[in-house]
Design a protein around this motif. Structure first.
Motif, PDB file in Angstrom:
ATOM      1  N   LEU A 262      44.730   2.620  30.752  1.00 61.79           N
ATOM      2  CA  LEU A 262      46.034   1.953  30.723  1.00 61.79           C
ATOM      3  C   LEU A 262      46.695   1.939  32.093  1.00 61.79           C
ATOM      4  O   LEU A 262      47.368   0.961  32.461  1.00 61.79           O
ATOM      5  CB  LEU A 262      46.940   2.618  29.690  1.00 61.79           C
ATOM      6  CG  LEU A 262      46.559   2.338  28.231  1.00 61.79           C
ATOM      7  CD1 LEU A 262      47.352   3.222  27.279  1.00 61.79           C
ATOM      8  CD2 LEU A 262      46.777   0.864  27.893  1.00 61.79           C
ATOM      9  N   LYS A 263      46.506   2.996  32.875  1.00 57.88           N
ATOM     10  CA  LYS A 263      47.056   2.997  34.232  1.00 57.88           C
ATOM     11  C   LYS A 263      46.347   1.958  35.101  1.00 57.88           C
ATOM     12  O   LYS A 263      46.984   1.280  35.922  1.00 57.88           O
ATOM     13  CB  LYS A 263      46.931   4.395  34.838  1.00 57.88           C
ATOM     14  CG  LYS A 263      47.866   5.414  34.185  1.00 57.88           C
ATOM     15  CD  LYS A 263      47.596   6.837  34.613  1.00 57.88           C
ATOM     16  CE  LYS A 263      48.066   7.138  36.005  1.00 57.88           C
ATOM     17  NZ  LYS A 263      47.961   8.582  36.333  1.00 57.88           N
ATOM     18  N   GLU A 264      45.045   1.803  34.908  1.00 57.46           N
ATOM     19  CA  GLU A 264      44.309   0.765  35.641  1.00 57.46           C
ATOM     20  C   GLU A 264      44.784  -0.619  35.215  1.00 57.46           C
ATOM     21  O   GLU A 264      44.962  -1.513  36.061  1.00 57.46           O
ATOM     22  CB  GLU A 264      42.807   0.920  35.389  1.00 57.46           C
ATOM     23  CG  GLU A 264      42.204   2.175  36.016  1.00 57.46           C
ATOM     24  CD  GLU A 264      40.781   2.435  35.562  1.00 57.46           C
ATOM     25  OE1 GLU A 264      40.319   1.718  34.628  1.00 57.46           O
ATOM     26  OE2 GLU A 264      40.125   3.342  36.115  1.00 57.46           O
ATOM     27  N   THR A 330      45.484  -4.180  26.007  1.00 59.86           N
ATOM     28  CA  THR A 330      44.072  -4.257  26.360  1.00 59.86           C
ATOM     29  C   THR A 330      43.879  -5.377  27.383  1.00 59.86           C
ATOM     30  O   THR A 330      44.764  -6.222  27.568  1.00 59.86           O
ATOM     31  CB  THR A 330      43.207  -4.552  25.130  1.00 59.86           C
ATOM     32  OG1 THR A 330      43.556  -5.862  24.617  1.00 59.86           O
ATOM     33  CG2 THR A 330      43.431  -3.511  24.032  1.00 59.86           C
ATOM     34  N   ARG A 331      42.712  -5.416  28.023  1.00 62.50           N
ATOM     35  CA  ARG A 331      42.465  -6.494  28.992  1.00 62.50           C
ATOM     36  C   ARG A 331      42.565  -7.859  28.322  1.00 62.50           C
ATOM     37  O   ARG A 331      43.110  -8.809  28.899  1.00 62.50           O
ATOM     38  CB  ARG A 331      41.087  -6.299  29.639  1.00 62.50           C
ATOM     39  CG  ARG A 331      40.684  -7.408  30.637  1.00 62.50           C
ATOM     40  CD  ARG A 331      41.699  -7.602  31.762  1.00 62.50           C
ATOM     41  NE  ARG A 331      41.819  -6.457  32.631  1.00 62.50           N
ATOM     42  CZ  ARG A 331      41.148  -6.305  33.780  1.00 62.50           C
ATOM     43  NH1 ARG A 331      40.305  -7.248  34.190  1.00 62.50           N
ATOM     44  NH2 ARG A 331      41.343  -5.235  34.525  1.00 62.50           N
ATOM     45  N   THR A 332      42.090  -7.969  27.091  1.00 63.06           N
ATOM     46  CA  THR A 332      42.168  -9.247  26.376  1.00 63.06           C
ATOM     47  C   THR A 332      43.617  -9.655  26.152  1.00 63.06           C
ATOM     48  O   THR A 332      43.994 -10.814  26.383  1.00 63.06           O
ATOM     49  CB  THR A 332      41.443  -9.148  25.023  1.00 63.06           C
ATOM     50  OG1 THR A 332      40.060  -8.846  25.247  1.00 63.06           O
ATOM     51  CG2 THR A 332      41.547 -10.453  24.245  1.00 63.06           C
ATOM     52  N   GLU A 333      44.447  -8.715  25.707  1.00 66.37           N
ATOM     53  CA  GLU A 333      45.857  -9.005  25.480  1.00 66.37           C
ATOM     54  C   GLU A 333      46.566  -9.330  26.793  1.00 66.37           C
ATOM     55  O   GLU A 333      47.376 -10.275  26.868  1.00 66.37           O
ATOM     56  CB  GLU A 333      46.529  -7.809  24.807  1.00 66.37           C
ATOM     57  CG  GLU A 333      46.063  -7.556  23.379  1.00 66.37           C
ATOM     58  CD  GLU A 333      46.575  -6.248  22.814  1.00 66.37           C
ATOM     59  OE1 GLU A 333      46.859  -6.197  21.601  1.00 66.37           O
ATOM     60  OE2 GLU A 333      46.680  -5.266  23.583  1.00 66.37           O
ATOM     61  N   ASN A 334      46.256  -8.568  27.818  1.00 62.96           N
ATOM     62  CA  ASN A 334      46.894  -8.796  29.120  1.00 62.96           C
ATOM     63  C   ASN A 334      46.538 -10.158  29.692  1.00 62.96           C
ATOM     64  O   ASN A 334      47.395 -10.860  30.246  1.00 62.96           O
ATOM     65  CB  ASN A 334      46.490  -7.689  30.090  1.00 62.96           C
ATOM     66  CG  ASN A 334      46.960  -6.313  29.631  1.00 62.96           C
ATOM     67  OD1 ASN A 334      47.914  -6.200  28.866  1.00 62.96           O
ATOM     68  ND2 ASN A 334      46.289  -5.271  30.090  1.00 62.96           N
TER      69      ASN A 334
END
Length: 346
Positions: A262-264, A330-334
């Motif tokens: 999450l920090k990444e 998540t990366r997908t959501e972001n």
């Protein structure tokens, strides 16, 4: 500072707490329980849970490095916040001081308990001055509320100012560390012995991914914890919550991995937002969310709702005009959020 006895409301000092069946019996060898008017069928859910959640506190203490006697567990951190008012603040007489903007439940609990709530505005960097908070106090100020990393601003508060406040205030300082797992700043848990007027709040809702089970933690002196235990409802944390929390404690290394990811992702989102035409200013974050000033927060919020994406519109909050608060997903959501904002036209 004033003693805890001096700070405690007289009626709470004199209160005789309710004694439940599970409080009175503390043995471990019995096999027949006929003391609590429970249904003998449908075990284990037919039995009342441990009212002090002792086994769970022992496991928490191993990770937090705080003795179980210094831990209170509640129905979310909001229960502990409310208990502080009920234990120490005399309605219509005492008051509390808090930074502004910050988590809204501090004021809601003040209003529910009929306690004056005094706000002290943060500066342009969302930092506070201990001197300004102390200047807002008087002889009836029992509590000062801080949140670090702060919500909704996302930043850590200056440790030097927190320490100055702890030294300079003769009441209780409440430090909400709900988002501390995402920060590089050390927790104040290691300072509890140094500051008897400090109460630290943490939660299972954020880094631990357990918002649904409603489990908050308060860490303080044994004297303060005993007062919380005295006035809380007898079985305030149910068995299902205790079991799920115990399971998560045994998966601690997985939680550490989530926090790292999450920090990444926070860094990734911040980089992407900095390039968006609608972004006016990015504010640095030490949490699992960040605050961003945009060209028109209301329009962009409504546009994102239409795209099936929900962020938090903080436009009406002090110092947060035209700001959105964005939680890291998540990366997908972001990526879905970024693509929608790239397609946005004012």
């Amino acid at each position: 500072m004033k003693t805890i006895e001096e700070l405690t409301r007289p009626n709470i000092r004199q209160l005789k707490p309710y004694s439940s069946a599970r409080d009175e019996y503390k043995g471990v060898t019995a096999s027949v329980f006929l003391d609590a008017n429970e249904n003998p069928y449908n075990g284990p859910h037919n039995r009342y849970p441990d009212p002090l959640q002792w086994d769970l506190k022992v496991e928490i203490s191993k990770i937090k490095k705080v003795a179980p006697e210094h831990i209170f567990l509640g129905n979310g951190s909001d229960e502990a916040i409310d208990l502080v008012y009920r234990a120490f603040c005399e309605p219509r007489i005492d008051n509390v001081v808090a930074i502004d903007p910050t988590y809204g439940m501090y004021q809601v609990c003040a209003d529910v308990n009929d306690v004056e709530y005094r706000k002290v505005l943060l500066d342009e960097h969302f930092q506070f001055s201990a001197d300004k908070l102390l200047a807002a106090t008087d002889e009836h100020t029992k509590l000062i509320f801080l949140c670090s990393p702060n919500n909704p601003t996302g930043n850590d508060l200056l440790r030097s100012e927190i320490e100055k406040l702890l030294h300079g205030f003769d009441g209780l300082v409440l430090l909400d560390e709900a988002y501390n797992d995402f920060s590089d700043a050390p927790s104040f848990l290691s300072e509890l012995d140094k500051y008897p007027n400090l109460i630290v709040f943490q939660t299972f809702s954020k880094a631990w991914g357990c918002a649904a089970i409603r489990l908050g933690m308060a860490f303080a002196s044994t004297e303060i914890i005993s007062i919380f235990n005295k006035i809380k409802y007898p079985y305030n944390v149910n068995l299902l919550t205790q079991k799920q929390a115990m399971e998560m404690l045994h998966r601690y290394y997985e939680i550490e991995r989530w926090v790292k990811t999450l920090k990444e992702e926070r860094g990734y989102l911040e980089e992407q937002f900095a390039q968006l035409p609608c972004t006016v200013k990015m504010y640095p974050s030490d949490a699992n969310f960040f605050l961003v000033r945009v060209t028109d927060a209301v329009k962009i919020y409504n546009y994102l709702v239409g795209e099936g994406i929900i962020v938090r519109n903080r436009n009406s909050v002090a110092l947060c005009g035209n700001c959105l608060r964005v939680t890291v997903g998540t990366r997908t959501e972001n990526d879905k959020l970024i693509e929608a904002l790239k397609a946005y036209t004012a």
